[in-house]
Design a protein around this motif. Structure first.
Motif, PDB file in Angstrom:
ATOM      1  N   GLU A  78       0.881  -1.181   0.000  1.00  0.00           N
ATOM      2  CA  GLU A  78       0.000   0.000   0.000  1.00  0.00           C
ATOM      3  C   GLU A  78       0.911   1.221   0.000  1.00  0.00           C
ATOM      4  N   ARG A  79       1.108   1.763  -1.217  1.00  0.00           N
ATOM      5  CA  ARG A  79       2.139   2.783  -1.398  1.00  0.00           C
ATOM      6  C   ARG A  79       1.836   4.066  -0.643  1.00  0.00           C
ATOM      7  N   GLU A  80       0.516   4.435  -0.597  1.00  0.00           N
ATOM      8  CA  GLU A  80       0.200   5.749  -0.005  1.00  0.00           C
ATOM      9  C   GLU A  80       0.452   5.755   1.497  1.00  0.00           C
ATOM     10  N   CYS A  81       0.177   4.608   2.158  1.00  0.00           N
ATOM     11  CA  CYS A  81       0.444   4.603   3.613  1.00  0.00           C
ATOM     12  C   CYS A  81       1.718   3.839   3.945  1.00  0.00           C
ATOM     13  N   ASN A  89       1.460 -12.518   8.445  1.00  0.00           N
ATOM     14  CA  ASN A  89       1.920 -11.537   9.438  1.00  0.00           C
ATOM     15  C   ASN A  89       1.109 -10.246   9.394  1.00  0.00           C
ATOM     16  N   PRO A  90       1.134  -9.470  10.499  1.00  0.00           N
ATOM     17  CA  PRO A  90       0.493  -8.143  10.455  1.00  0.00           C
ATOM     18  C   PRO A  90       1.230  -7.219   9.492  1.00  0.00           C
ATOM     19  N   PRO A  91       0.573  -6.156   9.006  1.00  0.00           N
ATOM     20  CA  PRO A  91       1.231  -5.245   8.064  1.00  0.00           C
ATOM     21  C   PRO A  91       2.512  -4.645   8.644  1.00  0.00           C
ATOM     22  N   LEU A  92       3.416  -4.297   7.735  1.00  0.00           N
ATOM     23  CA  LEU A  92       4.719  -3.749   8.124  1.00  0.00           C
ATOM     24  C   LEU A  92       4.898  -2.410   7.421  1.00  0.00           C
ATOM     25  N   THR A  93       5.315  -1.381   8.165  1.00  0.00           N
ATOM     26  CA  THR A  93       5.537  -0.080   7.506  1.00  0.00           C
ATOM     27  C   THR A  93       7.013   0.061   7.131  1.00  0.00           C
ATOM     28  N   TYR A  94       7.250   0.896   6.131  1.00  0.00           N
ATOM     29  CA  TYR A  94       8.642   1.096   5.687  1.00  0.00           C
ATOM     30  C   TYR A  94       8.915   2.586   5.489  1.00  0.00           C
ATOM     31  N   ASP A  95      10.214   2.926   5.536  1.00  0.00           N
ATOM     32  CA  ASP A  95      10.631   4.265   5.115  1.00  0.00           C
ATOM     33  C   ASP A  95      11.044   4.194   3.653  1.00  0.00           C
ATOM     34  N   TYR A  96      11.875   3.166   3.362  1.00  0.00           N
ATOM     35  CA  TYR A  96      12.340   2.937   1.986  1.00  0.00           C
ATOM     36  C   TYR A  96      12.102   1.477   1.660  1.00  0.00           C
ATOM     37  N   LEU A  97      11.734   1.246   0.405  1.00  0.00           N
ATOM     38  CA  LEU A  97      11.360  -0.118   0.026  1.00  0.00           C
ATOM     39  C   LEU A  97      12.086  -0.536  -1.248  1.00  0.00           C
ATOM     40  N   LEU A  98      12.591  -1.766  -1.244  1.00  0.00           N
ATOM     41  CA  LEU A  98      13.163  -2.330  -2.475  1.00  0.00           C
ATOM     42  C   LEU A  98      12.349  -3.577  -2.825  1.00  0.00           C
ATOM     43  N   ILE A  99      11.856  -3.619  -4.057  1.00  0.00           N
ATOM     44  CA  ILE A  99      11.067  -4.784  -4.482  1.00  0.00           C
ATOM     45  C   ILE A  99      11.895  -5.614  -5.465  1.00  0.00           C
ATOM     46  N   GLY A 100      12.059  -6.894  -5.118  1.00  0.00           N
ATOM     47  CA  GLY A 100      12.793  -7.826  -6.000  1.00  0.00           C
ATOM     48  C   GLY A 100      12.097  -9.182  -5.958  1.00  0.00           C
ATOM     49  N   LEU A 101      10.810  -9.171  -6.315  1.00  0.00           N
ATOM     50  CA  LEU A 101       9.989 -10.379  -6.143  1.00  0.00           C
ATOM     51  C   LEU A 101      10.024 -11.335  -7.338  1.00  0.00           C
ATOM     52  N   ARG A 255       6.575 -13.315 -16.647  1.00  0.00           N
ATOM     53  CA  ARG A 255       6.149 -11.949 -16.338  1.00  0.00           C
ATOM     54  C   ARG A 255       6.640 -11.627 -14.927  1.00  0.00           C
ATOM     55  N   GLY A 256       6.549 -10.370 -14.543  1.00  0.00           N
ATOM     56  CA  GLY A 256       6.936 -10.003 -13.180  1.00  0.00           C
ATOM     57  C   GLY A 256       5.894 -10.467 -12.177  1.00  0.00           C
ATOM     58  N   SER A 257       6.244 -10.375 -10.891  1.00  0.00           N
ATOM     59  CA  SER A 257       5.366 -10.850  -9.812  1.00  0.00           C
ATOM     60  C   SER A 257       3.967 -10.231  -9.877  1.00  0.00           C
ATOM     61  N   SER A 258       2.970 -11.030  -9.521  1.00  0.00           N
ATOM     62  CA  SER A 258       1.592 -10.517  -9.514  1.00  0.00           C
ATOM     63  C   SER A 258       1.368  -9.516  -8.375  1.00  0.00           C
ATOM     64  N   VAL A 259       2.307  -9.469  -7.416  1.00  0.00           N
ATOM     65  CA  VAL A 259       2.207  -8.485  -6.322  1.00  0.00           C
ATOM     66  C   VAL A 259       2.270  -7.059  -6.899  1.00  0.00           C
ATOM     67  N   SER A 263      -0.628  -4.320  -6.261  1.00  0.00           N
ATOM     68  CA  SER A 263      -0.293  -3.101  -5.508  1.00  0.00           C
ATOM     69  C   SER A 263      -0.651  -1.834  -6.276  1.00  0.00           C
ATOM     70  N   GLY A 264      -1.161  -2.011  -7.480  1.00  0.00           N
ATOM     71  CA  GLY A 264      -1.636  -0.864  -8.257  1.00  0.00           C
ATOM     72  C   GLY A 264      -0.551  -0.055  -8.945  1.00  0.00           C
ATOM     73  N   PHE A 265       0.643  -0.630  -9.087  1.00  0.00           N
ATOM     74  CA  PHE A 265       1.690   0.091  -9.816  1.00  0.00           C
ATOM     75  C   PHE A 265       1.298   0.206 -11.286  1.00  0.00           C
ATOM     76  N   ARG A 266       1.767   1.248 -11.940  1.00  0.00           N
ATOM     77  CA  ARG A 266       1.614   1.349 -13.387  1.00  0.00           C
ATOM     78  C   ARG A 266       2.585   0.334 -13.981  1.00  0.00           C
ATOM     79  N   GLN A 267       2.062  -0.681 -14.633  1.00  0.00           N
ATOM     80  CA  GLN A 267       2.913  -1.808 -15.020  1.00  0.00           C
ATOM     81  C   GLN A 267       2.432  -2.470 -16.307  1.00  0.00           C
ATOM     82  N   GLN A 268       3.296  -3.287 -16.847  1.00  0.00           N
ATOM     83  CA  GLN A 268       2.918  -4.126 -17.974  1.00  0.00           C
ATOM     84  C   GLN A 268       3.437  -5.516 -17.678  1.00  0.00           C
TER      85      GLN A 268
END
Ligand code: FAD
Length: 395
Positions: A78-81, A89-101, A255-259, A263-268
């Motif tokens: 959830e990018r906005e929050c 697990n319960p949700p986890l908040t981040y300051d910076y995120l790296l996605i390599g799924l 294709r890339g991960s379905s996550v 997550s609503g990223f602009r993607q193809q």
């Protein structure tokens, strides 16, 4: 900082970050507690290697003083929050995120692929392929249905070639074990384009095809149209043809991960076109690397092919950029340096291009082992390479 995925990109980023920013709080997440050398998955699928030979614990790289490892499946970001949502697990908040799924198999909407095709995508999927082929051969002993001995591979790209190469080395053992006449076993590869292995020089692609043909693989030109439990339909022009088969392995695309989509990223196809510093447009706190990212090749105007090679290089840049984000310093541009590509054709055989040179046969296979061992050193270190590396010159 949170890293999603402990594959080539994610784990290499962690290794570098632990060196560059020893005081940072890092969390790494993966659905498994092991890292898989995905570039060797085809060996497990064909049964020429065991799963444990191509995996090692994520804990080999995690420094428990600085990094927390969470084993869980990510369902969305959830990018906005700035929250990561997990399966358990319960949700986890981040300051910076790296996605390599990483990647998933792509069906391109072909009917029956998701239900009946086997894919080379992770450890459970390749174990399934091995078990399935062995079961088909064992069942043939009971009912003598010859389609059980026909293995069809959809797509003639890199992964399919590597799998076919291993399979042709494994089959003699299965033929002997189940006392089957060699001529009854058929391996067929269906490809829509007459140009197989488009990423290679035509001479090399021809070498690969002729080696596999010599070992009994039949290449068929056609577009896979529909997959069912015991047969595959393909179209050649307007003509619909059918192959009766007990095993259909789909190597027609990933294709890339379905996550990414969830997550609503602009993607193809699960891939986000990242900025030159690997951040997501509009989200300077999120970096995406590896098979979930699309990085444009300025020479062709198309995205670079997704490979472990590019994921590892992106990881080095991403680690520096994550540090820069924390430090408030400028981010670096990612520049890809292609170092060559080698496709294995099974034991002691392969073909590829390395440092401008075409390699075929044993030299290519030797080079492939060096490349695999190098990636083990880059992530797991020398100790992991000594435990998991490919040293046998005759394997
Ligand atoms: C058979 C085969 C041969 C190949 N050969 C080569 C080669 O010779 N050279 C080359 O450069 N490339 C090769 N590739 C391509 C290469 O493997 C990929 O490009 C590479 O793995 C991508 O790296 P990555 O870091 O993006 O993701 P990966 O290394 O795939 O890692 C993704 C990680 O994310 C985890 N994950 C996925 N989804 C979730 C989730 N929802 N929640 C939590 N964790 C999750 C996975 O468990 C995994 O650890 C090959 C691929 C295959 C299949």
């Amino acid at each position: 900082m949170v890293i999603l995925g402990a594959g080539y990109g994610g784990l290499r980023t962690l290794k570098k970050l632990q060196e560059l920013r020893p005081d940072a709080d890092i969390v790494i997440v993966d659905k498994n507690n092991y890292h898989c050398e995905t570039t060797s998955l085809h060996e497990v699928a064909a049964g020429t290697a065991e799963a444990k030979e191509i995996c090692y614990p994520i804990s080999c790289v995690v420094d428990p003083q600085r990094t927390v490892f969470i084993q869980d499946a990510v369902t969305r970001v959830e990018r906005e929050c700035k929250k990561i949502i997990f399966k358990k697990n319960p949700p986890l908040t981040y300051d910076y995120l790296l996605i390599g799924l990483g990647f998933e198999s792509e069906s391109y909407g072909i009917q029956g692929i998701n239900e009946y095709a086997l894919a080379i995508s992770d450890i459970p999927s390749v174990k399934r392929i091995r078990r399935h082929i062995e079961k088909q051969f064992a069942k043939w002993k009971e009912d003598h249905k010859d389609e059980r001995l026909t293995i069809v591979v959809g797509g003639a790209g890199f992964t399919s070639f590597e799998f076919l190469g291993e399979l042709t080395h494994r089959l003699p053992e299965l033929i002997q074990r189940y006392h089957i006449l060699k001529s009854k076993v058929k391996i067929i590869c269906i490809e829509s384009s007459p140009n197989v292995l488009p990423m290679f020089d035509r001479k090399l692609a021809h070498y690969g095809t002729s080696r596999l043909k010599k070992r009994g693989v039949r290449f068929v030109v056609g577009r896979v149209n529909r997959v069912m439990a015991n047969h595959v339909y393909y179209k050649n022009g307007d003509e619909l043809r059918v192959i009766h088969t007990g095993t259909f392995v789909w190597g027609g695309g990933v294709r890339g991960s379905s996550v990414i989509e969830a997550s609503g990223f602009r993607q193809q196809r699960g891939r986000v076109r990242v900025k030159s510093d690997l951040t997501v447009p509009g989200y300077p706190d999120i970096l995406i690397i590896g098979d979930c990212s699309a990085v444009m090749d300025p020479k062709t105007g198309s995205p670079y092919p997704t490979t472990a090679q590019i994921a590892l290089q992106q990881a080095d840049c991403a680690a520096q950029n994550l540090k820069a984000l924390v430090d408030g310093t400028p981010l670096k541009k990612f520049v890809y340096k292609w170092k060559g590509t080698v496709c294995s054709l099974g034991r002691n055989d392969g073909m590829g291009q390395v440092m401008g040179k075409n390699l075929k046969g044993y030299p290519a296979s030797f080079m492939k082992k060096i490349i695999d061992n190098r990636s083990l050193v880059k992530i797991g270190g020398v100790e992991t390479m000594l435990k998991k590396g490919k040293f046998s010159l005759s394997r």
